[in-house]
Design a protein around this motif. Sequence first.
Motif, PDB file in Angstrom:
ATOM      1  N   ASN A  28     -88.332   0.525 -12.613  1.00 27.91           N
ATOM      2  CA  ASN A  28     -87.607   1.744 -12.275  1.00 27.91           C
ATOM      3  C   ASN A  28     -86.318   1.937 -13.081  1.00 27.91           C
ATOM      4  O   ASN A  28     -85.499   2.782 -12.743  1.00 27.91           O
ATOM      5  N   LYS A  70     -88.928   3.776  -6.310  1.00 30.04           N
ATOM      6  CA  LYS A  70     -89.346   4.862  -7.193  1.00 30.04           C
ATOM      7  C   LYS A  70     -88.166   5.648  -7.756  1.00 30.04           C
ATOM      8  O   LYS A  70     -88.365   6.551  -8.561  1.00 30.04           O
ATOM      9  N   VAL A  71     -86.972   5.327  -7.329  1.00 32.73           N
ATOM     10  CA  VAL A  71     -85.778   6.025  -7.801  1.00 32.73           C
ATOM     11  C   VAL A  71     -85.398   5.475  -9.177  1.00 32.73           C
ATOM     12  O   VAL A  71     -85.245   4.264  -9.342  1.00 32.73           O
ATOM     13  N   PRO A  72     -85.258   6.342 -10.180  1.00 32.18           N
ATOM     14  CA  PRO A  72     -84.872   5.852 -11.509  1.00 32.18           C
ATOM     15  C   PRO A  72     -83.439   5.318 -11.492  1.00 32.18           C
ATOM     16  O   PRO A  72     -82.563   5.903 -10.857  1.00 32.18           O
ATOM     17  N   ILE A  73     -83.242   4.209 -12.164  1.00 32.19           N
ATOM     18  CA  ILE A  73     -81.934   3.559 -12.212  1.00 32.19           C
ATOM     19  C   ILE A  73     -81.429   3.538 -13.645  1.00 32.19           C
ATOM     20  O   ILE A  73     -82.171   3.205 -14.566  1.00 32.19           O
ATOM     21  N   LEU A 111     -82.787  14.075 -13.230  1.00 31.93           N
ATOM     22  CA  LEU A 111     -82.778  14.869 -12.004  1.00 31.93           C
ATOM     23  C   LEU A 111     -83.474  16.213 -12.154  1.00 31.93           C
ATOM     24  O   LEU A 111     -83.707  16.903 -11.168  1.00 31.93           O
ATOM     25  N   GLU A 143     -87.668   0.939  -0.321  1.00 33.14           N
ATOM     26  CA  GLU A 143     -88.187   2.307  -0.433  1.00 33.14           C
ATOM     27  C   GLU A 143     -87.613   3.019  -1.651  1.00 33.14           C
ATOM     28  O   GLU A 143     -88.143   4.029  -2.083  1.00 33.14           O
ATOM     29  N   ALA A 144     -86.523   2.499  -2.209  1.00 33.08           N
ATOM     30  CA  ALA A 144     -85.883   3.114  -3.374  1.00 33.08           C
ATOM     31  C   ALA A 144     -86.570   2.711  -4.674  1.00 33.08           C
ATOM     32  O   ALA A 144     -86.121   3.090  -5.751  1.00 33.08           O
TER      33      ALA A 144
END
Length: 79
Positions: free
Chosen positions: A49, A25-28, A71, A22-23
């Motif tokens: 991502n 879409k979280v930018p890394i 952010l 589920e992560a």
Amino acid sequence: LLDLMLPGKSGVEMLRELQSSEAAKVPIVLVTARAIDGAMAEELRAEPNVAEFLRKPVERQRLVGLLHGLLGTTARAKR
């Protein structure tokens, strides 16, 4: 932030796990102190991502600015 040097698992393995969860879409932001050539750095930056790839030592202001940009925040004024 994801360091490519992790105990027991490579950062690339962790990146793949994050991409399939589920992560996804979280930018890394990847960081490493390992010697990585330009082609490998570009391959990592091209991952879906991955927002950025930084080499250690990371300049504090660059990292802070990058994270605020991702952010959508701004730095608080020092008191």
